[in-house]
Design a protein around this motif. Structure first.
Motif, mmCIF file in Angstrom:
data_model
loop_
_atom_site.group_PDB
_atom_site.id
_atom_site.type_symbol
_atom_site.label_atom_id
_atom_site.label_comp_id
_atom_site.label_asym_id
_atom_site.label_seq_id
_atom_site.Cartn_x
_atom_site.Cartn_y
_atom_site.Cartn_z
ATOM 1 N N PHE A 197 49.615 -37.362 -42.172
ATOM 2 C CA PHE A 197 49.698 -36.396 -43.271
ATOM 3 C C PHE A 197 50.820 -36.791 -44.227
ATOM 4 O O PHE A 197 51.813 -37.403 -43.815
ATOM 5 C CB PHE A 197 50.022 -34.983 -42.736
ATOM 6 N N ARG A 198 50.653 -36.362 -45.477
ATOM 7 C CA ARG A 198 51.751 -36.431 -46.442
ATOM 8 C C ARG A 198 52.320 -35.011 -46.559
ATOM 9 O O ARG A 198 51.563 -34.053 -46.763
ATOM 10 C CB ARG A 198 51.195 -36.894 -47.800
ATOM 11 N N VAL A 199 53.617 -34.878 -46.380
ATOM 12 C CA VAL A 199 54.235 -33.549 -46.478
ATOM 13 C C VAL A 199 54.498 -33.271 -47.956
ATOM 14 O O VAL A 199 55.254 -33.986 -48.603
ATOM 15 C CB VAL A 199 55.553 -33.491 -45.679
ATOM 16 N N GLU A 200 53.860 -32.227 -48.482
ATOM 17 C CA GLU A 200 53.978 -31.957 -49.930
ATOM 18 C C GLU A 200 55.021 -30.907 -50.256
ATOM 19 O O GLU A 200 55.674 -30.969 -51.291
ATOM 20 C CB GLU A 200 52.626 -31.476 -50.472
ATOM 21 N N ARG A 201 55.146 -29.905 -49.382
ATOM 22 C CA ARG A 201 56.054 -28.809 -49.715
ATOM 23 C C ARG A 201 56.535 -28.126 -48.445
ATOM 24 O O ARG A 201 55.781 -28.032 -47.468
ATOM 25 C CB ARG A 201 55.279 -27.787 -50.560
ATOM 26 N N ARG A 202 57.784 -27.647 -48.455
ATOM 27 C CA ARG A 202 58.308 -26.914 -47.297
ATOM 28 C C ARG A 202 59.018 -25.657 -47.804
ATOM 29 O O ARG A 202 59.832 -25.742 -48.724
ATOM 30 C CB ARG A 202 59.291 -27.777 -46.504
ATOM 31 N N LEU A 203 58.714 -24.532 -47.195
ATOM 32 C CA LEU A 203 59.324 -23.267 -47.619
ATOM 33 C C LEU A 203 60.073 -22.625 -46.452
ATOM 34 O O LEU A 203 59.494 -22.465 -45.369
ATOM 35 C CB LEU A 203 58.244 -22.269 -48.072
ATOM 36 N N PRO A 204 61.339 -22.217 -46.660
ATOM 37 C CA PRO A 204 62.021 -21.433 -45.634
ATOM 38 C C PRO A 204 61.505 -19.991 -45.701
ATOM 39 O O PRO A 204 61.394 -19.424 -46.784
ATOM 40 C CB PRO A 204 63.495 -21.511 -46.060
ATOM 41 N N VAL A 205 61.176 -19.425 -44.556
ATOM 42 C CA VAL A 205 60.541 -18.098 -44.529
ATOM 43 C C VAL A 205 61.235 -17.220 -43.485
ATOM 44 O O VAL A 205 61.644 -17.710 -42.427
ATOM 45 C CB VAL A 205 59.028 -18.256 -44.210
ATOM 46 N N SER A 206 61.360 -15.932 -43.804
ATOM 47 C CA SER A 206 61.969 -14.949 -42.889
ATOM 48 C C SER A 206 63.493 -15.067 -42.837
ATOM 49 O O SER A 206 64.089 -14.857 -41.789
ATOM 50 C CB SER A 206 61.414 -15.094 -41.463
ATOM 51 N N TYR A 207 64.099 -15.390 -43.964
ATOM 52 C CA TYR A 207 65.563 -15.480 -44.036
ATOM 53 C C TYR A 207 66.253 -14.205 -43.570
ATOM 54 O O TYR A 207 67.351 -14.224 -43.023
ATOM 55 C CB TYR A 207 65.980 -15.754 -45.491
#
Ligand SMILES: C[S@@+](CC[C@H](N)C(=O)[O-])C[C@H]1O[C@@H](n2cnc3c(N)ncnc32)[C@H](O)[C@@H]1O
Length: 300
Positions: A197-207
């Motif tokens: 896979f190519r990693v396109e985006r990463r989001l931090p969630v539940s801060y």
């Protein structure tokens, strides 16, 4: 919940578990549910042909997949799938499949999208699970993966105060309870790439997953704050959502009707009544379809 070793790697078995009642329903997790939906909407294509929801459980998030023509819910727990079917129905758009993620029962390249949320933290062999998922996807397919992040603010603080014996900075996964793992973002990034896979985006969630905050601030307000932080925040939240694209060569069966394959040997299956029989000489495994669920957990 029990753990089984019937196949290798071991599986965290939710058969008969009260996951919905015990973990979600009225359990003060409205904030988590909201922010996971926000992240999912940000990362998943609005529409598509056929999506695989891996570890779908009781179908908590399936209503977010409405833009896809066909939705396949895969889970190792028949009882959770039965709950999903009870509220999502059997109109032909949703297909319910009891199977192990390590042994996918689909022809390679069957899906143009997949999600896996709150599931990979149960995987003792992440590279094998990701390879298996990649095999079920067509080139170019989008895979939204959520994982539990060991390098989160709470773990960093506990580590600094010497109240935690593992380091949040060590890239290796930590198994804090049997078959429950937290992962470092760098580890997961490498594992996802190595699986094709190519990693396109990463989001931090539940801060803002902090008991006292959740008690005094309404879930809607916390979710709005989380939504504002997700696009730019550093990856120090307890959960990370990623958007990955399947790269490289491989079959593309997305335009064809969904075809199952034998999870034991990969052979073709012949349907007869409520049984699918493997056509491979020397295998011949028979798989049941019961109460609207394709059951690939163990052969008849
Ligand atoms: C924590 S629940 C998450 C369910 C759902 N994704 C959600 O967010 O509500 C984890 C799910 O993963 C499933 N699961 C765990 N190991 C699995 C495996 N090896 N193959 C398929 N499903 C698995 C469990 O049965 C369970 O439904």
């Amino acid at each position: 919940m029990s753990t089984t070793q019937e196949s290798s790697p071991p599986i965290c078995d939710y058969e008969g578990s009260g996951y919905r009642q015990d973990f979600w329903q009225g359990r003060g997790r409205d904030y988590e549910d909201r922010v996971e939906r926000i992240a999912l909407r940000r990362l998943l294509p609005r529409s598509g042909r056929r999506i695989l929801e891996i570890g779908a459980g009781f179908g908590r998030l399936t209503d977010e997949l409405g833009g896809f023509e066909q939705v396949v819910l895969l889970d190792y727990s028949r009882t959770l799938l039965a709950e999903a079917r009870a509220h999502l129905g059997d109109d032909g758009r949703c297909t319910y499949v009891a199977a192990d993620v390590y042994r996918m029962p689909f022809q390679p390249g069957s899906f143009d999208a997949a999600t896996m949320i709150r599931v990979i933290h149960h995987m003792a062999d992440v590279p094998a699970a990701l390879r298996s998922i990649r095999g079920a996807l067509a080139p170019g397919a989008v895979f939204v993966l959520e994982y539990a992040n060991k390098r989160n603010l709470k773990a960093m603080l506990r580590h600094a105060l010497r109240r935690q014996d593992w380091s949040p900075y060590d890239p290796q996964p930590v198994e804090f309870v049997r078959l429950n793992f937290d992962f470092h973002p760098a580890y997961m990034q490498r594992a996802v790439q190595a699986a094709g896979f190519r990693v396109e985006r990463r989001l931090p969630v539940s801060y803002f997953r902090v008991g006292v905050l959740k008690r005094i601030v309404p879930a809607g307000v916390l979710a709005a704050l989380d939504a504002a932080v997700q696009p730019w925040g550093p990856l120090y939240a307890p959960s990370v959502f990623t958007r990955n694209v399947a790269v490289g060569e491989g079959p593309d069966a997305v335009g064809e009707p969904l075809r199952f394959r034998c999870p034991s040997c990969g052979g073709d299956l012949l349907a007869g009544g409520d049984v699918l029989t493997c056509q491979t000489a020397g295998c011949g495994a028979r798989w049941a379809v019961r109460d609207g669920i394709y059951d690939f957990k163990e052969p008849l």
